[in-house]
Design a protein around this motif. Structure first.
Motif, PDB file in Angstrom:
ATOM      1  N   PHE A 108       0.833  -1.201   0.000  1.00 28.19           N
ATOM      2  CA  PHE A 108       0.000   0.000   0.000  1.00 28.19           C
ATOM      3  C   PHE A 108       0.875   1.261   0.000  1.00 28.19           C
ATOM      4  O   PHE A 108       0.660   2.187  -0.781  1.00 28.19           O
ATOM      5  N   LEU A 109       1.859   1.298   0.894  1.00 24.64           N
ATOM      6  CA  LEU A 109       2.725   2.471   0.994  1.00 24.64           C
ATOM      7  C   LEU A 109       3.503   2.697  -0.297  1.00 24.64           C
ATOM      8  O   LEU A 109       3.684   3.843  -0.728  1.00 24.64           O
ATOM      9  N   ASP A 110       3.969   1.620  -0.932  1.00 22.37           N
ATOM     10  CA  ASP A 110       4.666   1.740  -2.216  1.00 22.37           C
ATOM     11  C   ASP A 110       3.744   2.307  -3.297  1.00 22.37           C
ATOM     12  O   ASP A 110       4.151   3.169  -4.080  1.00 22.37           O
ATOM     13  N   LEU A 111       2.498   1.838  -3.341  1.00 28.64           N
ATOM     14  CA  LEU A 111       1.546   2.337  -4.330  1.00 28.64           C
ATOM     15  C   LEU A 111       1.266   3.827  -4.126  1.00 28.64           C
ATOM     16  O   LEU A 111       1.249   4.605  -5.088  1.00 28.64           O
ATOM     17  N   VAL A 112       1.051   4.224  -2.880  1.00 24.50           N
ATOM     18  CA  VAL A 112       0.757   5.631  -2.587  1.00 24.50           C
ATOM     19  C   VAL A 112       1.954   6.514  -2.921  1.00 24.50           C
ATOM     20  O   VAL A 112       1.799   7.658  -3.361  1.00 24.50           O
ATOM     21  N   GLU A 113       3.141   5.977  -2.747  1.00 26.92           N
ATOM     22  CA  GLU A 113       4.357   6.743  -3.058  1.00 26.92           C
ATOM     23  C   GLU A 113       4.546   6.910  -4.569  1.00 26.92           C
ATOM     24  O   GLU A 113       5.001   7.949  -5.031  1.00 26.92           O
ATOM     25  N   ARG A 114       4.170   5.892  -5.335  1.00 28.45           N
ATOM     26  CA  ARG A 114       4.436   5.895  -6.779  1.00 28.45           C
ATOM     27  C   ARG A 114       3.293   6.434  -7.640  1.00 28.45           C
ATOM     28  O   ARG A 114       3.520   6.872  -8.755  1.00 28.45           O
TER      29      ARG A 114
END
Length: 109
Positions: free
Chosen positions: A50-56
């Motif tokens: 989730f955090l990776d998706l929100v960052e990218r």
């Protein structure tokens, strides 16, 4: 103190499932039992994804289905800073999560 299941069921029948969920949240909050540790069912890999998706990816808002008690909802709102719209079909869990986020302007149940 644990309330016997028969008493919980009777109370839910008398006041309704949604109101009972609100009371459950209040009971947990008074006991300090409301946690934010179980986001994404406590799975660190899902949290990281989730955090990776929100960052990218640039999202405007988040839509979640299946609020339950709101642990993932709280995690997503806190970690992303985005508005979170969450739905729950269970009247009891809806009442619980609605009470939990009543003062959180970023979360809409």
């Amino acid at each position: 103190m644990t309330v016997p299941r028969a008493i919980r069921r009777a109370a839910a029948r008398v006041i309704g499932e949604r109101a009972f969920g609100t009371c459950q949240f209040a009971w947990h909050a008074l006991r300090g039992a409301v946690t934010k540790a179980a986001a994404f069912n406590g799975q660190p890999g899902r949290q990281k994804l989730f955090l990776d998706l929100v960052e990218r990816i640039r999202f405007d808002e988040i839509v979640e289905t299946g609020t339950f008690r709101g642990d993932t909802t709280a995690f997503m709102a806190l970690r992303s800073g985005l508005p979170v719209f969450s739905s729950e079909s269970s009247a009891r869990h809806f009442g619980y999560s609605q009470a939990r986020f009543v003062l959180d302007r970023k979360v809409h149940v």
